[in-house]
Design an enzyme around this catalytic site. Structure first.
Site, short mmCIF file in Angstrom:
data_model
loop_
_atom_site.label_atom_id
_atom_site.label_comp_id
_atom_site.label_asym_id
_atom_site.label_seq_id
_atom_site.Cartn_x
_atom_site.Cartn_y
_atom_site.Cartn_z
N ARG A 17 28.26 68.08 0.22
CA ARG A 17 28.72 67.48 -1.03
C ARG A 17 28.79 68.56 -2.09
O ARG A 17 27.89 69.40 -2.16
CB ARG A 17 27.71 66.40 -1.45
CG ARG A 17 28.28 65.01 -1.38
CD ARG A 17 27.23 63.96 -1.51
NE ARG A 17 26.59 63.96 -2.83
CZ ARG A 17 25.73 63.03 -3.21
NH1 ARG A 17 25.42 62.04 -2.39
NH2 ARG A 17 25.18 63.08 -4.40
N ARG A 43 20.34 69.11 -10.95
CA ARG A 43 20.25 67.66 -10.72
C ARG A 43 18.80 67.20 -10.74
O ARG A 43 18.49 66.11 -11.22
CB ARG A 43 20.92 67.29 -9.40
CG ARG A 43 22.42 67.21 -9.56
CD ARG A 43 23.11 67.10 -8.24
NE ARG A 43 22.79 65.90 -7.53
CZ ARG A 43 22.74 65.80 -6.20
NH1 ARG A 43 22.98 66.86 -5.46
NH2 ARG A 43 22.48 64.67 -5.62
P1 ADP Z 1 21.96 61.05 -5.02
O1 ADP Z 1 22.15 60.33 -3.73
O2 ADP Z 1 21.84 62.51 -4.82
O3 ADP Z 1 20.86 60.48 -5.86
P2 ADP Z 1 24.30 59.69 -5.98
O4 ADP Z 1 25.20 59.72 -4.81
O5 ADP Z 1 23.56 58.41 -6.26
O6 ADP Z 1 23.27 60.91 -5.88
O7 ADP Z 1 25.12 60.06 -7.32
C1 ADP Z 1 25.92 61.21 -7.39
C2 ADP Z 1 26.33 61.48 -8.83
O8 ADP Z 1 27.05 60.33 -9.37
C3 ADP Z 1 25.20 61.71 -9.83
O9 ADP Z 1 24.71 63.02 -9.83
C4 ADP Z 1 25.91 61.34 -11.16
O10 ADP Z 1 26.77 62.36 -11.60
C5 ADP Z 1 26.78 60.15 -10.76
N1 ADP Z 1 26.06 58.86 -10.94
C6 ADP Z 1 25.74 57.96 -9.97
N2 ADP Z 1 25.10 56.91 -10.49
C7 ADP Z 1 25.00 57.14 -11.83
C8 ADP Z 1 24.44 56.42 -12.93
N3 ADP Z 1 23.81 55.23 -12.76
N4 ADP Z 1 24.52 56.96 -14.17
C9 ADP Z 1 25.14 58.12 -14.37
N5 ADP Z 1 25.69 58.86 -13.39
C10 ADP Z 1 25.63 58.39 -12.13
#
Ligand code: ADP
Length: 221
Positions: free
Chosen positions: A158, A169
């Site tokens: 990713r 992050r």
């Molecule tokens: P991970 O699985 O690594 O926690 P996600 O796949 O849930 O990451 O999310 C990837 C990206 O999408 C985040 O880094 C952010 O940029 C965006 N994102 C997802 N959900 C949210 C949210 N609730 N608020 C703000 N940004 C979000």
């Protein structure tokens, strides 16, 4: 007595296993899984207006704006498949989002909140190894070594799991998302689980934690 819906919120840092565990739990219990990261990645893939707004922010490892995210989840929670409950993965990620979710939940039964805890060194290892399908975007389980098991596409890192983005992050997580653990921790339906165990063991602990918490809610398990 009528049973309450089972409304589950998954918390935890990037790489904690929220996606894998929420997928399993949702499937076993017949609930919709609502993953905001997946919704955003699909929008980017499809080139929609939302995708264009979100792409730069996501690639940089920052959070998409609260208003956009609250709008997306608010709309999704209006769909009828959520009336018996849901599993939310990736939302809320800020206190403003958590406050908005409480407003959305008025008359919909309580939230069961699961915080998956994993030490930082393990998170870094997992994120470095994580792959998704470059064509359809699905998360690759460990058994897929080179090609996507769904569409045959090549597996890729990713963009936001690359070196240099991951540390940012995790910082964003500590600064903006971790405070919502305090927001929820005093609730009788808040549970912490150890995510630094084999996936099946985490699945079993999560099931047990939700079962126990749902006694408090008069829920469906
Ligand atoms: P991970 O699985 O690594 O926690 P996600 O796949 O849930 O990451 O999310 C990837 C990206 O999408 C985040 O880094 C952010 O940029 C965006 N994102 C997802 N959900 C949210 C949210 N609730 N608020 C703000 N940004 C979000």
């Amino acid at each position: 007595m009528a049973l309450n819906p089972l409304n589950v919120v998954m918390l935890g840092p990037p790489g904690a296993g929220k996606g894998t565990q929420s997928e399993r739990f949702a499937k076993t219990h017949g609930l919709p899984k609502i993953a905001t990261g997946d919704i955003l990645r699909e929008a980017v893939h499809a080139g929609t207006e939302l995708g264009c707004i979100a792409k730069k922010t996501m690639d940089a490892g920052q959070l998409v704006g609260d208003d956009v995210m609250i709008g997306i989840v608010g709309d999704r929670l209006h769909r009828p498949d959520t009336t018996t409950g849901f599993v939310l993965d990736g939302f809320p990620r800020t206190v403003a989002q958590a406050t908005a979710l409480d407003r959305m939940m008025a008359r919909r039964g309580p939230l069961v909140v699961i915080d998956i805890v994993v030490p930082e060194d393990a998170l870094l290892r997992r994120l470095a190894a994580r792959r998704i399908c470059g064509s359809c975007g699905v998360n690759a389980p460990i058994e897929w070594t080179s090609a996507c098991g769904q569409c045959g596409g090549a597996l890729v890192h990713r963009t936001d799991d690359r070196d240099g983005i991951v540390a940012g992050r995790l910082q964003v997580y500590h600064r903006q998302t971790r405070p919502i653990v305090e927001f929820y921790s005093a609730r009788p339906t808040f549970r912490t689980i150890d995510g630094n165990q084999p996936p099946d063991v985490v699945t079993a602990s999560m099931d047990a934690a939700i079962r126990e918490a749902s006694v408090v809610t008069g829920g469906v398990l």
